[in-house]
Design an enzyme around this catalytic site. Structure first.
Site, PDB file in Angstrom:
ATOM      1  N   ASP A  12      83.323  23.157  63.665  1.00 13.06           N
ATOM      2  CA  ASP A  12      82.052  22.531  64.053  1.00 13.06           C
ATOM      3  C   ASP A  12      80.836  23.385  63.717  1.00 13.06           C
ATOM      4  O   ASP A  12      79.709  22.907  63.795  1.00 13.06           O
ATOM      5  CB  ASP A  12      82.037  22.301  65.571  1.00 13.06           C
ATOM      6  N   GLN A  54      86.670  18.779  71.065  1.00  6.06           N
ATOM      7  CA  GLN A  54      85.713  17.674  71.224  1.00  6.06           C
ATOM      8  C   GLN A  54      84.901  17.849  72.509  1.00  6.06           C
ATOM      9  O   GLN A  54      85.444  18.118  73.575  1.00  6.06           O
ATOM     10  CB  GLN A  54      86.484  16.333  71.234  1.00  6.06           C
ATOM     11  N   LYS A  83      88.076  10.957  63.391  1.00  4.07           N
ATOM     12  CA  LYS A  83      88.157  12.252  62.703  1.00  4.07           C
ATOM     13  C   LYS A  83      89.585  12.480  62.197  1.00  4.07           C
ATOM     14  O   LYS A  83      89.794  12.925  61.068  1.00  4.07           O
ATOM     15  CB  LYS A  83      87.738  13.384  63.654  1.00  4.07           C
TER      16      LYS A  83
HETATM   17  N1  GUN Z   1      80.606  15.666  70.658  1.00  2.00           N
HETATM   18  C1  GUN Z   1      79.569  14.992  70.091  1.00  2.00           C
HETATM   19  N2  GUN Z   1      79.358  15.419  68.821  1.00  2.00           N
HETATM   20  C2  GUN Z   1      80.282  16.387  68.591  1.00  2.00           C
HETATM   21  C3  GUN Z   1      80.566  17.194  67.460  1.00  2.00           C
HETATM   22  O1  GUN Z   1      79.928  17.132  66.400  1.00  2.00           O
HETATM   23  N3  GUN Z   1      81.603  18.065  67.624  1.00  2.00           N
HETATM   24  C4  GUN Z   1      82.321  18.163  68.772  1.00  2.00           C
HETATM   25  N4  GUN Z   1      83.310  19.059  68.836  1.00  2.00           N
HETATM   26  N5  GUN Z   1      82.068  17.430  69.840  1.00  2.00           N
HETATM   27  C5  GUN Z   1      81.057  16.540  69.738  1.00  2.00           C
END
Ligand code: GUN
Length: 295
Positions: free
Chosen positions: A120, A97, A53
């Protein structure tokens, strides 16, 4: 043989558009979007995602504000950090995350992120907005994986209206928002899950099947409708015996080798939904930045 929906190509085109938009926003406002990326602990998969990311964000011209906290960080310390980021001018998007360490209340942390900076789209206000809004084209902060799936469906240039869509999985991150998005495309949506009876038959009726169960190859090839479209959200690491040798392999939730014989279009794993999730995170951050310029 089915058409392979190439997430790498669609994501790269979305990133190119975002990168151009960020250049012109910078010329006009002399600032760029900022994304705060927060990781707590060292879950291996999270480290991989956070790294990917961060790299993609920097590539399109987003500033990344990185916070890697140790596993023993208290919930209060994380809440204090989120509060600081909520009030920090160069931060437009905040990503915490998941999963968080067990001693933290995940929902409490997600609720503490400012809805305007919710990269998100997990905050209850944004979940509500997604559910209430009439279309999928507004400047909503939408959960990244399901929005990426929708963009892949749209890339096929077919009329989604009235299609039977089956979403297998009911998570807050994928299944539920996916169902909302498909409903707004005027699909007839069924949400199936681990307790669903006759899952095979339900899947067989799907013009569009979105698999988000997190179980390797659980959805068998002969569950796919002839000519159906398959979007496989699963990313499962398994050991597979190839020529008598045990090898690690990434597979989806769908038995790809058989499903692709029936489907009219299918996403591969890897190289399908994965790259779209990251591109949509960059999109949300850019939307949050543009919204901040209006207020
Ligand atoms: N963990 C697994 N998928 C995601 C996501 O799309 N966003 C976040 N913040 N954590 C995750």
């Amino acid at each position: 043989m089915s058409k392979i929906i190439d997430g790498k190509i669609i994501a790269s085109s979305l990133r190119r558009d975002l990168s151009r938009e960020i250049i012109s926003l910078k010329e006009k406002y002399n600032k760029v979007p900022g994304l705060a990326v927060v990781q707590v602990g060292n879950v291996a998969a999270s480290s991989v995602y956070v790294k990917a990311k961060t790299k993609s964000a920097l590539e399109v011209g987003i500033e990344v504000i990185d916070h890697h906290l140790e596993d023993l960080t208290t919930e209060k310390e994380l809440l204090d950090l989120v509060d600081k980021l909520n009030n920090q001018n160069n931060v437009n998007g905040i990503l915490v995350q998941l999963p968080l360490p067990k001693h933290m209340d995940e929902q409490k942390i997600l609720d503490s992120i400012s809805p305007d900076k919710d990269a998100d789209g997990f905050h209850p206000l944004n979940v509500g907005r997604l559910s209430i809004s009439a279309s999928n084209n507004e400047n909503l902060l939408i959960p990244c994986t399901p929005y990426g799936c929708l963009l892949m469906l749209r890339s096929l240039d077919i009329d989604l209206s009235g299609k039977n869509a089956v979403v297998v999985g009911r998570s807050n991150i994928v299944g539920k928002p996916m169902a909302q998005l498909l409903l707004k495309e005027s699909c007839t949506v069924t949400v199936a899950h681990s307790k669903t009876q006759n899952l095979k038959n339900i899947c067989r009726g799907a013009d569009i099947l979105v698999a988000a169960v997190g179980r390797p190859e659980m959805i068998k090839g002969d569950w796919i409708k002839d000519g159906g479209i398959v979007i496989d959200v699963g990313i499962n690491r398994i050991e597979k015996s190839i020529n008598g040798e045990s090898k690690k392999k990434l597979v989806g939730d769908v038995e790809y080798s058989e499903a692709e014989k029936r489907a009219s279009a299918i996403t591969p794993v890897p190289g399908g939904v994965g790259p779209m999730t990251i591109a949509c995170l960059l999109r949300n951050t850019t939307i949050a930045f543009k919204n901040s310029l209006k207020s």
